[in-house]
Design an enzyme around this catalytic site. Structure first.
Site, mmCIF file in Angstrom:
data_model
loop_
_atom_site.group_PDB
_atom_site.id
_atom_site.type_symbol
_atom_site.label_atom_id
_atom_site.label_comp_id
_atom_site.label_asym_id
_atom_site.label_seq_id
_atom_site.Cartn_x
_atom_site.Cartn_y
_atom_site.Cartn_z
ATOM 1 N N PRO A 2 -79.192 104.685 29.024
ATOM 2 C CA PRO A 2 -77.795 104.752 29.461
ATOM 3 C C PRO A 2 -76.895 103.909 28.560
ATOM 4 C CG PRO A 2 -79.253 104.385 31.322
ATOM 5 C CD PRO A 2 -80.079 104.214 30.091
ATOM 6 N N GLU A 3 -75.833 104.518 28.047
ATOM 7 C CA GLU A 3 -74.894 103.822 27.174
ATOM 8 C C GLU A 3 -73.584 103.614 27.932
ATOM 9 O OE1 GLU A 3 -75.826 102.552 24.455
ATOM 10 O OE2 GLU A 3 -77.652 103.632 23.958
ATOM 11 N N HIS A 93 -90.705 103.545 41.708
ATOM 12 C CA HIS A 93 -89.814 103.123 40.630
ATOM 13 C C HIS A 93 -88.487 102.555 41.151
ATOM 14 C CE1 HIS A 93 -92.660 104.852 37.932
ATOM 15 N NE2 HIS A 93 -92.404 106.094 38.292
ATOM 16 N N ARG A 111 -89.085 102.449 33.640
ATOM 17 C CA ARG A 111 -89.652 101.603 32.586
ATOM 18 C C ARG A 111 -89.416 100.108 32.828
ATOM 19 N NH1 ARG A 111 -88.288 104.226 26.833
ATOM 20 N NH2 ARG A 111 -89.839 102.659 26.214
ATOM 21 N N ARG A 155 -69.686 93.231 6.977
ATOM 22 C CA ARG A 155 -71.089 93.609 7.121
ATOM 23 C C ARG A 155 -71.518 94.544 5.995
ATOM 24 N NH1 ARG A 155 -68.651 92.323 11.711
ATOM 25 N NH2 ARG A 155 -69.882 91.277 13.328
#
Length: 275
Positions: A2-3, A93, A111, A155
């Site tokens: 999930p973002e 879960h 997970r 960067r």
């Protein structure tokens, strides 16, 4: 994973229903990434304030009760939240339940890389420490073209990796970084410090447009994500390059390619995404 769009979709789904709800009890299942940091029974009696988001974290303010402060939640790699009037017994879960007067908020995370952490405030540890490294929010007016370009110039890594790091702008996860770079016509391997200011402006606009479109479509469901009502996101069905290796680019007709960058799949069109 999930973002930002998926987390924001989740926030919108639980904010109004939970506002003012009284916490009845909390239940912990198997251990998540970090300990809760407070005895679950201390959360009872609190009322839930407006749910906020910072990056991929959700902040659930808890007013009053035995542990005033709030809960910082992260969905990890495979987590999702559901708000149910009758949650029923937890499954294997289901690792956290917050039972309230307006339903049970349940974290399901196969997970177990997700987290639910109590903090006295967003400005105190552990919340402050977890949020300290996050870059600007994508829709923050303070994130100007000039500021974005200046951070890119600092960067030397490939621009795709810079976007994924979340240090320049949060929210451009793998699928959204691929799509934004395609929309901006920028090769994912182009070094960040070699992006001109006009191209940086196009990229920031593309990041914002991509994330806005994902929000409209309920985010992306590649494997596990569901919104609080159990519905899949639909953005993945509208992707222009992501997971379309070997297909024709809708913009230029070139062939979409896949490469691996930092152990993540990157999809791009060599015809219209230039170094």
């Amino acid at each position: 994973m999930p973002e930002l769009p998926e987390v924001e979709v989740t926030r919108r789904g639980i904010d109004a229903p939970l506002r003012g709800a009284r916490v009845l009890s909390a239940r912990l299942g198997k251990p998540l990434r970090w300990p809760l940091g407070v005895a679950p029974e201390q959360l009872a009696g609190a009322s839930v304030g407006p749910v906020a988001r910072r990056g991929k974290y959700l902040w659930l303010p808890l007013l009053g009760g035995g542990a005033p402060g709030g809960l910082l939640l992260h969905l990890g790699m495979s987590g999702s939240l559901a708000l149910q009037a009758d949650a029923g017994p937890p499954g294997p879960h289901d690792h956290f339940d917050l039972a309230t007067s307006q339903g049970t908020l349940r974290l399901t995370d196969p997970r177990r890389f997700g987290a639910v952490v109590w903090s006295p405030s967003l400005h105190d540890d552990p919340a402050a420490k977890l949020l300290a490294a996050l870059g600007p929010e994508p829709f923050d007016p303070a994130l100007t073209d000039a500021a974005f370009h200046a951070e890119l110039q600092r960067r030397r890594a490939p621009v795709k990796a810079v976007l994924l790091s979340g240090a320049v702008v949060v929210g451009a996860g793998n699928i959204y970084a691929c799509e934004a770079l395609h929309a901006a016509g920028i090769h994912p391997a182009l070094r960040s410090d070699r992006i001109s200011r006009p191209r940086a402006a196009r990229l920031l606009a593309a990041v914002r447009a991509t994330l806005a479109r994902a929000l409209e479509l309920g985010g992306s469901t590649l494997r596990d994500f569901r919104d609080v009502h159990g519905m899949d996101g639909a953005f993945q069905t509208h992707a222009q390059v992501y997971d379309r290796e070997g297909q024709a680019c809708a913009r230029c007709g070139g062939t979409i390619r896949r490469v691996v960058q930092a152990q993540r799949s990157t999809y791009f069109c060599a015809g219209c995404q230039r170094r």
